[in-house]
Design a protein around this motif. Sequence first.
Motif, PDB file in Angstrom:
ATOM      1  N   ALA A   1       0.834  -1.202   0.000  1.00  0.00           N
ATOM      2  CA  ALA A   1       0.000   0.000   0.000  1.00  0.00           C
ATOM      3  C   ALA A   1       0.867   1.249   0.000  1.00  0.00           C
ATOM      4  O   ALA A   1       2.020   1.245   0.358  1.00  0.00           O
ATOM      5  CB  ALA A   1      -0.906  -0.009   1.216  1.00  0.00           C
TER       6      ALA A   1
ATOM      7  N   ASN B   1      -6.571  -6.928   0.642  1.00  0.00           N
ATOM      8  CA  ASN B   1      -6.449  -6.101   1.849  1.00  0.00           C
ATOM      9  C   ASN B   1      -5.590  -4.871   1.633  1.00  0.00           C
ATOM     10  O   ASN B   1      -5.943  -3.759   2.054  1.00  0.00           O
ATOM     11  CB  ASN B   1      -5.875  -6.929   2.992  1.00  0.00           C
ATOM     12  N   ASP B   2      -4.451  -5.056   0.972  1.00  0.00           N
ATOM     13  CA  ASP B   2      -3.546  -3.919   0.772  1.00  0.00           C
ATOM     14  C   ASP B   2      -4.134  -2.897  -0.201  1.00  0.00           C
ATOM     15  O   ASP B   2      -3.891  -1.694  -0.056  1.00  0.00           O
ATOM     16  CB  ASP B   2      -2.186  -4.407   0.271  1.00  0.00           C
TER      17      ASP B   2
ATOM     18  N   ILE C   1      -7.377  -2.192  -0.486  1.00  0.00           N
ATOM     19  CA  ILE C   1      -8.395  -1.473   0.268  1.00  0.00           C
ATOM     20  C   ILE C   1      -7.767  -0.434   1.182  1.00  0.00           C
ATOM     21  O   ILE C   1      -8.295   0.671   1.368  1.00  0.00           O
ATOM     22  CB  ILE C   1      -9.251  -2.473   1.077  1.00  0.00           C
ATOM     23  N   ALA C   2      -6.607  -0.760   1.756  1.00  0.00           N
ATOM     24  CA  ALA C   2      -5.927   0.155   2.682  1.00  0.00           C
ATOM     25  C   ALA C   2      -5.109   1.229   1.974  1.00  0.00           C
ATOM     26  O   ALA C   2      -4.682   2.205   2.609  1.00  0.00           O
ATOM     27  CB  ALA C   2      -5.008  -0.640   3.609  1.00  0.00           C
ATOM     28  N   ASN C   3      -4.908   1.081   0.676  1.00  0.00           N
ATOM     29  CA  ASN C   3      -4.049   1.992  -0.083  1.00  0.00           C
ATOM     30  C   ASN C   3      -4.807   3.267  -0.441  1.00  0.00           C
ATOM     31  O   ASN C   3      -5.699   3.264  -1.283  1.00  0.00           O
ATOM     32  CB  ASN C   3      -3.557   1.290  -1.353  1.00  0.00           C
ATOM     33  N   LYS C   4      -4.455   4.383   0.160  1.00  0.00           N
ATOM     34  CA  LYS C   4      -5.173   5.644  -0.032  1.00  0.00           C
ATOM     35  C   LYS C   4      -4.963   6.246  -1.409  1.00  0.00           C
ATOM     36  O   LYS C   4      -5.744   7.103  -1.838  1.00  0.00           O
ATOM     37  CB  LYS C   4      -4.758   6.645   1.050  1.00  0.00           C
TER      38      LYS C   4
ATOM     39  N   THR D   1      -7.578   3.711  -3.470  1.00  0.00           N
ATOM     40  CA  THR D   1      -8.951   3.525  -3.012  1.00  0.00           C
ATOM     41  C   THR D   1      -9.540   4.835  -2.521  1.00  0.00           C
ATOM     42  O   THR D   1      -8.956   5.509  -1.665  1.00  0.00           O
ATOM     43  CB  THR D   1      -9.009   2.472  -1.887  1.00  0.00           C
TER      44      THR D   1
END
Length: 474
Positions: A44, A136-137, A139-142, A145
């Motif tokens: 991420a 998961n990574d 979704i957490a990557n600003k 996402t």
Amino acid sequence: MKDKVGAPATDSSDNGVNRRDFLKVGATAAAVAGASSVGMAESASAAAYNPKKFAGTTVKILLVDGERDQEGIKDKISYIQKTHGIKVEVTALALGAQLEKIQSVLRASTSEYDIIDNLGFTVSGVVGGGLFTKLNDYIANKELTAPTYNYPADFPAGQLDYTSRYDVANNKFGGKDVYLIPGIHSGSVIMFYRKDLLSAAGIPVPKSWDDYIDAARKLNTGGVSGTTMIAANDVSLILVDWYARFASMGGKLMSGTPGAKNYKPNLNGSTAVRAVQHMIDCAEVSPKGVGSFGFTESVDAFSRGDVALMLCWSTIAGSAFNPETSKVASKIGAVQIPGDANTTGRPIRGGWGLGIPKNLPKKRKDAAWMVMQYITSASFDKYQMDNYQTDPNRRSTYADAALNKKFPYLKVAGQAMENAKMLDVALIPECFELVGEAAREFNLAIIGSQTAKQACANAQASWEKILKRAGHLA
């Protein structure tokens, strides 16, 4: 207003390969399982969200045909190109053909498709086999996402543990690792009924299965059949009509566990026989030829005004509330399925999950996530439901006031989704092979070729043979 389609999209019925033909495929999900091992998603980044980070790329999506899932995406192709700079191509195949295609592309050196929609009943085979990218990574990557994506809060918890999260190491649903995002549609089974006919006859909406058959018999008059059902040799015979009865009559489908090799079906017990017999009784007050009805034939008969009561996937039969496609749109209602006095009507959990194949290079995975994030967003979820009446994936769509006013069944469908139960044998890759065997036997009972007790005994024997072959039953 729909966007103009700005890039090619392909739809195919594959010359009649449909849900019924899918039975011939057998345990296709089992053939996929174990084809490769799971890997880690990409790292991420803390940078700001950039919707055009992968402009100039092409993303290819594989969907199922016949359930209207591709329509909203086709409408939004030009929007995606304008907003993200990504060209989207859509292929939609009939269920059997789609599953066979999934096998081939996931086992290839590089997948032909960047995003694949997976039926929940096949997740244990394809996701459990380690064939999809962990998300998961992403979704957490600003940077990748949008801050408004709102995963997991806006999704029903039970759906997340069915078509999203999977514990690959222990080969079971749930856990913390995300491999799919619920979409293009989810859904469960609800009961549709003619308000006008029940009211005119002074019959209350059925709350138990005895109420249901009594009402169907009384309403079977004046050119209207009391009920209809999916009674063909079709997987939905089991998934919709039989399992709805069986589970809400208090039935327990399996005992033991696959890992302990004592995973045994309960298909020859009194509740299983009772559920089949109820369908045989309903066939007597159903349209002529109901033994060959799939969900299309049942919904068409209901929408023409030929039927008083019906169980169906809400995502399929929701179109009955659309005055453009239904003659009885203003005369119908929807409620939760009936249940015995000591149980509640608890329908089966359906739905699909979108995933990114593991056998793709990183750049293609990244671009795929950008598109997949949009077609599982709250805004697209509402658009798809509003225009094509496929069941939503998000709680915010089920609760939307304007949509509920327009489609009165939506709140009922949302409640069914929250309460739905995952089919027990979805735990194993042989799920659809088992369902197909039971559908064949129960169809023979409904058309009068054998008794309910004989059908259940035959299905029990077939299931035990399959489970022993697969190593789930000693």
